[in-house]
Structure formats: structure tokens, C-alpha cells
Motif scaffolding. Structure first.
Motif, PDB file in Angstrom:
ATOM      1  N   PHE A  76       0.843  -1.185   0.000  1.00  0.00           N
ATOM      2  CA  PHE A  76       0.000   0.000   0.000  1.00  0.00           C
ATOM      3  C   PHE A  76       0.887   1.246   0.000  1.00  0.00           C
ATOM      4  O   PHE A  76       2.054   1.178   0.358  1.00  0.00           O
ATOM      5  N   GLU A  77       0.314   2.386  -0.365  1.00  0.00           N
ATOM      6  CA  GLU A  77       1.092   3.621  -0.407  1.00  0.00           C
ATOM      7  C   GLU A  77       1.091   4.361   0.915  1.00  0.00           C
ATOM      8  O   GLU A  77       2.122   4.874   1.346  1.00  0.00           O
ATOM      9  N   LYS A  78      -0.045   4.443   1.570  1.00  0.00           N
ATOM     10  CA  LYS A  78      -0.166   5.227   2.800  1.00  0.00           C
ATOM     11  C   LYS A  78       0.292   4.416   4.010  1.00  0.00           C
ATOM     12  O   LYS A  78      -0.066   3.246   4.144  1.00  0.00           O
ATOM     13  N   PRO A  79       1.051   5.062   4.908  1.00  0.00           N
ATOM     14  CA  PRO A  79       1.502   4.357   6.118  1.00  0.00           C
ATOM     15  C   PRO A  79       0.357   3.728   6.911  1.00  0.00           C
ATOM     16  O   PRO A  79       0.500   2.612   7.413  1.00  0.00           O
ATOM     17  N   CYS A  80      -0.778   4.412   7.005  1.00  0.00           N
ATOM     18  CA  CYS A  80      -1.903   3.864   7.783  1.00  0.00           C
ATOM     19  C   CYS A  80      -2.449   2.598   7.128  1.00  0.00           C
ATOM     20  O   CYS A  80      -2.871   1.667   7.830  1.00  0.00           O
ATOM     21  N   ASP A  81      -2.432   2.534   5.787  1.00  0.00           N
ATOM     22  CA  ASP A  81      -2.911   1.339   5.093  1.00  0.00           C
ATOM     23  C   ASP A  81      -1.935   0.175   5.241  1.00  0.00           C
ATOM     24  O   ASP A  81      -2.343  -0.979   5.383  1.00  0.00           O
ATOM     25  N   ILE A  82      -0.638   0.480   5.201  1.00  0.00           N
ATOM     26  CA  ILE A  82       0.377  -0.559   5.424  1.00  0.00           C
ATOM     27  C   ILE A  82       0.219  -1.110   6.843  1.00  0.00           C
ATOM     28  O   ILE A  82       0.169  -2.325   7.046  1.00  0.00           O
ATOM     29  N   ALA A  83       0.117  -0.215   7.815  1.00  0.00           N
ATOM     30  CA  ALA A  83      -0.026  -0.621   9.211  1.00  0.00           C
ATOM     31  C   ALA A  83      -1.287  -1.463   9.416  1.00  0.00           C
ATOM     32  O   ALA A  83      -1.249  -2.483  10.114  1.00  0.00           O
ATOM     33  N   SER A  84      -2.393  -1.061   8.807  1.00  0.00           N
ATOM     34  CA  SER A  84      -3.651  -1.817   8.940  1.00  0.00           C
ATOM     35  C   SER A  84      -3.531  -3.214   8.346  1.00  0.00           C
ATOM     36  O   SER A  84      -3.979  -4.188   8.954  1.00  0.00           O
ATOM     37  N   ALA A  85      -2.922  -3.298   7.168  1.00  0.00           N
ATOM     38  CA  ALA A  85      -2.769  -4.601   6.516  1.00  0.00           C
ATOM     39  C   ALA A  85      -1.922  -5.541   7.367  1.00  0.00           C
ATOM     40  O   ALA A  85      -2.252  -6.716   7.536  1.00  0.00           O
ATOM     41  N   ILE A  86      -0.845  -5.006   7.916  1.00  0.00           N
ATOM     42  CA  ILE A  86       0.033  -5.817   8.754  1.00  0.00           C
ATOM     43  C   ILE A  86      -0.673  -6.193  10.049  1.00  0.00           C
ATOM     44  O   ILE A  86      -0.630  -7.350  10.485  1.00  0.00           O
ATOM     45  N   GLN A  87      -1.339  -5.243  10.673  1.00  0.00           N
ATOM     46  CA  GLN A  87      -2.046  -5.502  11.932  1.00  0.00           C
ATOM     47  C   GLN A  87      -3.129  -6.572  11.744  1.00  0.00           C
ATOM     48  O   GLN A  87      -3.321  -7.431  12.607  1.00  0.00           O
ATOM     49  N   ASN A  88      -3.829  -6.528  10.612  1.00  0.00           N
ATOM     50  CA  ASN A  88      -4.905  -7.487  10.357  1.00  0.00           C
ATOM     51  C   ASN A  88      -4.406  -8.914  10.211  1.00  0.00           C
ATOM     52  O   ASN A  88      -5.077  -9.853  10.617  1.00  0.00           O
ATOM     53  N   LYS A  89      -3.227  -9.095   9.610  1.00  0.00           N
ATOM     54  CA  LYS A  89      -2.710 -10.445   9.367  1.00  0.00           C
ATOM     55  C   LYS A  89      -1.658 -10.888  10.369  1.00  0.00           C
ATOM     56  O   LYS A  89      -1.527 -12.073  10.635  1.00  0.00           O
ATOM     57  N   TRP A  90      -0.865  -9.936  10.857  1.00  0.00           N
ATOM     58  CA  TRP A  90       0.246 -10.267  11.749  1.00  0.00           C
ATOM     59  C   TRP A  90       0.211  -9.332  12.949  1.00  0.00           C
ATOM     60  O   TRP A  90       1.104  -8.512  13.147  1.00  0.00           O
ATOM     61  N   SER A  91      -0.775  -9.487  13.772  1.00  0.00           N
ATOM     62  CA  SER A  91      -1.027  -8.543  14.866  1.00  0.00           C
ATOM     63  C   SER A  91       0.069  -8.530  15.924  1.00  0.00           C
ATOM     64  O   SER A  91       0.142  -7.614  16.721  1.00  0.00           O
ATOM     65  N   THR A  92       0.929  -9.534  15.929  1.00  0.00           N
ATOM     66  CA  THR A  92       1.949  -9.619  16.965  1.00  0.00           C
ATOM     67  C   THR A  92       3.310  -9.061  16.535  1.00  0.00           C
ATOM     68  O   THR A  92       4.286  -9.216  17.258  1.00  0.00           O
ATOM     69  N   LEU A  93       3.392  -8.407  15.381  1.00  0.00           N
ATOM     70  CA  LEU A  93       4.682  -7.873  14.936  1.00  0.00           C
ATOM     71  C   LEU A  93       5.110  -6.708  15.814  1.00  0.00           C
ATOM     72  O   LEU A  93       4.335  -5.788  16.061  1.00  0.00           O
ATOM     73  N   THR A  94       6.353  -6.760  16.272  1.00  0.00           N
ATOM     74  CA  THR A  94       6.881  -5.690  17.105  1.00  0.00           C
ATOM     75  C   THR A  94       8.139  -5.048  16.520  1.00  0.00           C
ATOM     76  O   THR A  94       8.571  -4.018  17.007  1.00  0.00           O
ATOM     77  N   PHE A  95       8.741  -5.659  15.503  1.00  0.00           N
ATOM     78  CA  PHE A  95       9.942  -5.051  14.930  1.00  0.00           C
ATOM     79  C   PHE A  95       9.549  -3.842  14.080  1.00  0.00           C
ATOM     80  O   PHE A  95       8.422  -3.751  13.605  1.00  0.00           O
ATOM     81  N   PRO A  96      10.462  -2.872  13.929  1.00  0.00           N
ATOM     82  CA  PRO A  96      10.133  -1.646  13.198  1.00  0.00           C
ATOM     83  C   PRO A  96       9.896  -1.893  11.713  1.00  0.00           C
ATOM     84  O   PRO A  96      10.593  -2.699  11.094  1.00  0.00           O
TER      85      PRO A  96
END
Length: 166
Positions: A76-96
Motif C-alpha cells: 500500500f502507499e499510505k503508512p496507515c494502510d500498510i499498518a492496517s494490513a500488517i495488523q490485520n494479518k500479523w497482529s503480533t509484529l513488534t519489529f520496526p
């Protein structure tokens, strides 16, 4: 050869939350820099990257996910969309994880331009999830192709060797 030619200078990346990640030479941290794309078939590697990060973080290791559209526009282009996509599939990611960053081409990020000078043509990213292992003194220790599992023995061995190096 001058040892400093193999060490990067300082690079910075803007993370999804707008903060800055500084990749500085000589900071005594080992970093696995991985160009990521949340809509790529290799995105299943996020889980293994997190496990690798968790296993060695206390020893001075981190994974840096570099969001990129450089291959197949699978991010995705927007940071919020990237963050949402990652949160939805990999909610436990903590690395930057960074905002969208070019890993090749005309707008290449300075880190990737430097890394390209440290490896052969074969060691440059050809697809999402290419990995560079950066040592404590800012040197490019190794690279791993996109298909290499983050928990593959050769990555584990390289990380452990880099963490043990003085």
C-alpha cells in the motif's frame, strides 16, 4: 582497502508511526534489513522474521522491515494502510517497519544504493523480502535472497556470528 569503505555512514528510515529509525555505523547492533510488501506471497515470512527478532533482540539484534513497492507494487502507499494490513494479518509484529521506501530505481533509498556497492549484482534485491545482514560496525555481512526463510540455518548462523563478533 580502507576499512571505512565497507562500513555505511548513517542512514535513517521513517517508520509507519512517523518516528525515525537510525541505522548508524558503530552502534553495536546487528540489523537484518528486509524489503517487505504486505500483499506479496512471501509475506508469510513476517511470522518467521518476528520469531527471529524475538529470539535475538535481547542480544542486540533487530529486524527492520522496509516497506516497498519496487517489485510488483505489492504494498500500500499510505503508512496507515500498510499498518492496517500488517495488523490485520500479523497482529503480533513488534519489529520496526518503515513507510514506503524505494529499494531500487531512480528514487532508491541511500541505504540500498550503498548496499548495492557492497555486493555483486546477484546480491541486490530482485523481489520482495530480500535480506541484508548489517554488523555492529556498520558493515554488510551477508545477503539472503527473497526465498530464503528467515529461520534458515544459514541466517541463524550469520546472526549468531555477527552478535558474537566484537
Amino acid at each position: 582497502m580502507d576499512m571505512d569503505t565497507n562500513r555505511h555512514k548513517d542512514f535513517s528510515f521513517t517508520l509507519l508511526d512517523g518516528s525515525i529509525f537510525h541505522l548508524c555505523s558503530g552502534i553495536q547492533q546487528v540489523v537484518l534489513v528486509v524489503n517487505t510488501a504486505s500483499r506479496c506471497g512471501f509475506a508469510r515470512q513476517f511470522d518467521a522474521l518476528q520469531r527471529l527478532h524475538d529470539r535475538y533482540h535481547v542480544d542486540g539484534f533487530t529486524v527492520l522491515g522496509v516497506s516497498s513497492q519496487s517489485f510488483g507494487k505489492q504494498e500500500f502507499e499510505k503508512p496507515c494502510d500498510i499498518a492496517s494490513a500488517i495488523q490485520n494479518k500479523w497482529s503480533t509484529l513488534t519489529f520496526p517497519i518503515t513507510q514506503l521506501t524505494a529499494v531500487c530505481g531512480k528514487s532508491i533509498h541511500p541505504f540500498y544504493a550503498w548496499a548495492a556497492t557492497q555486493v555483486s549484482w546477484y546480491g541486490r534485491p530482485k523481489w520482495n523480502f530480500h535480506k541484508y545482514l548489517i554488523g555492529k560496525q556498520g558493515q554488510c555481512i551477508a545477503w539472503f535472497a527473497f526465498a530464503t526463510d528467515p529461520l534458515a540455518p544459514k541466517i541463524i548462523e550469520a546472526v549468531e556470528a555477527a552478535l558474537g563478533a566484537q
